[in-house]
Design an enzyme around this catalytic site. Structure first.
Site, PDB file in Angstrom:
ATOM      1  N   ASP A 133       0.796  -1.233   0.000  1.00 62.61           N
ATOM      2  CA  ASP A 133       0.000   0.000   0.000  1.00 62.61           C
ATOM      3  C   ASP A 133       0.829   1.284   0.000  1.00 62.61           C
ATOM      4  O   ASP A 133       0.274   2.375  -0.057  1.00 62.61           O
ATOM      5  CB  ASP A 133      -0.998   0.008   1.164  1.00 62.61           C
ATOM      6  CG  ASP A 133      -0.326   0.004   2.529  1.00 62.61           C
ATOM      7  OD1 ASP A 133       0.921   0.084   2.592  1.00 62.61           O
ATOM      8  OD2 ASP A 133      -1.051  -0.089   3.543  1.00 62.61           O
ATOM      9  N   CYS A 188     -23.470  -3.886   0.011  1.00 62.85           N
ATOM     10  CA  CYS A 188     -23.711  -3.043   1.182  1.00 62.85           C
ATOM     11  C   CYS A 188     -25.209  -2.771   1.350  1.00 62.85           C
ATOM     12  O   CYS A 188     -25.696  -2.575   2.469  1.00 62.85           O
ATOM     13  CB  CYS A 188     -22.959  -1.719   1.060  1.00 62.85           C
ATOM     14  SG  CYS A 188     -21.186  -1.855   1.331  1.00 62.85           S
ATOM     15  N   CYS A 198     -19.055   6.377  12.580  1.00 61.74           N
ATOM     16  CA  CYS A 198     -17.775   7.092  12.496  1.00 61.74           C
ATOM     17  C   CYS A 198     -17.799   8.329  13.393  1.00 61.74           C
ATOM     18  O   CYS A 198     -18.583   9.263  13.153  1.00 61.74           O
ATOM     19  CB  CYS A 198     -17.484   7.500  11.059  1.00 61.74           C
ATOM     20  SG  CYS A 198     -15.973   8.491  10.890  1.00 61.74           S
ATOM     21  N   CYS A 237      -7.817   3.559  13.883  1.00 62.87           N
ATOM     22  CA  CYS A 237      -9.211   3.447  14.320  1.00 62.87           C
ATOM     23  C   CYS A 237      -9.853   2.293  13.564  1.00 62.87           C
ATOM     24  O   CYS A 237      -9.652   2.152  12.359  1.00 62.87           O
ATOM     25  CB  CYS A 237      -9.965   4.750  14.045  1.00 62.87           C
ATOM     26  SG  CYS A 237     -11.721   4.712  14.509  1.00 62.87           S
ATOM     27  N   CYS A 240     -15.284   1.696  11.952  1.00 61.53           N
ATOM     28  CA  CYS A 240     -16.106   1.427  10.770  1.00 61.53           C
ATOM     29  C   CYS A 240     -16.057  -0.042  10.370  1.00 61.53           C
ATOM     30  O   CYS A 240     -16.972  -0.539   9.702  1.00 61.53           O
ATOM     31  CB  CYS A 240     -15.701   2.321   9.596  1.00 61.53           C
ATOM     32  SG  CYS A 240     -14.053   2.003   8.932  1.00 61.53           S
TER      33      CYS A 240
END
Length: 316
Positions: A133, A188, A198, A237, A240
């Site tokens: 990445d 989704c 979030c 974090c 999500c």
């Protein structure tokens, strides 16, 4: 078995959980990426907006001109949250991807082994490029094109009946392989749990992320003073992903190097830690990306946040 089938089998034997193949070429989401930059959603990550970096992301052949195939791999990094004894001092939470060893090293080493396998099967050297990445690759698009899954509303790749706790890597090859079908389904549906959960309100309705507000960005990439609330997150974090229904399919990683070592970090230690100690402790950890000064800054903010709440607020 065809060469493509042999490569996929070998990738799984090496330790990748999912593998697919796409034909090399131009990135179809490049214009959307440029628009994302134009809107300033990248925050202070100016390296993403450098003209040369933007141009390279337009076509993987900018990285390897002779590339004909893109082998996309994914490795599961999920570990359940362990039961922790009551901490003697306040601790900050760490995103799961950084619990174990540095995934960049893990993926690169495995992809080197895969490239060696390809050359052994063909019988001669093959032009190739190993990407993680940090490379100029729009890797989630290539994962979709290789049939791995779809990009969810939280902007992460979601693999059917597996979830999103995966790290991606790519092996560009000057070899013609059998490409998998593009994963076109969007599963989704009407779910918006990630958007609602979030705390930074940085997940936008059009499946884009305003990284300049994201807690992961603020705690890792941003070098200035933070004005927002980090909760108890001292690095990254996971909210999500934790609320995503597809992650009910998550299974513990089978990669020993990704086993949890840094689930939480002692806030007092981070604030007092010297550079030598920092480098030694996190030598083989992705936590190094945040730098010692950044972690100390984050620790101060999290400690202040936990101190303003009940004594039990910081317990994991």
């Amino acid at each position: 078995m065809t060469l493509t089938e042999q490569i996929k089998r070998q990738a799984r034997e090496i330790g990748f959980d999912v593998v697919g193949v796409a034909a090399a070429g131009r990135a179809q989401s490049h214009a959307r990426y440029v628009d994302w930059l134009t809107r300033g959603y990248h925050g202070a990550m100016e390296y993403l907006a450098r003209p040369d970096a933007v141009a390279r992301r337009a076509d993987v052949r900018a990285l390897l001109p002779s590339a004909r195939s893109v082998v996309v791999v994914a490795i599961n990094y999920y570990s359940p949250t362990p039961s922790l004894a009551r901490a003697e001092s306040p601790v900050g939470a760490v995103a799961r991807y950084a619990w174990g060893d540095d995934y960049h090293e893990i993926i690169k080493n495995k992809l080197r082994r895969l490239a060696n396998f390809v050359e052994a099967q063909i019988g001669h050297a093959v032009a190739h490029k190993i990407c993680v990445d940090t490379s100029a690759v729009l890797e989630r698009e290539w994962a979709m094109r290789a049939g791995l899954g779809w990009i969810g509303k939280n902007t992460l790749l979601i693999i059917p009946r597996a979830g999103s706790w995966f790290l991606l890597g790519e092996l560009l090859l000057d070899v013609e392989l059998d490409a998998d079908a593009l994963y076109e389904a969007d599963r989704c549906g009407a779910c918006a749990r990630c958007i609602k959960a979030c705390p930074a309100h940085c997940i936008l309705p059009d499946r884009r992320l305003d990284a300049s507000r994201c807690i992961s960005y603020l705690t890792i990439e941003f070098r200035g003073q933070i004005s927002g609330d980090l909760g108890n997150w001292v690095l990254g974090c996971d909210i999500c992903q934790e609320v995503c229904p597809w992650n009910r399919f998550a299974r513990p990683t089978g990669e020993p190097a990704l086993a949890p070592r840094h689930v939480t970090l002692d806030l007092g230690e981070l604030m007092a830690m010297g550079e030598d100690t920092f480098q030694a402790r996190f030598r083989h950890s992705a936590i190094r990306r945040a730098r010692r000064e950044g972690l100390a800054r984050n620790a101060v903010l999290v400690a202040a946040n936990l101190g303003s709440k009940s004594p039990d607020a910081g317990q994991q």
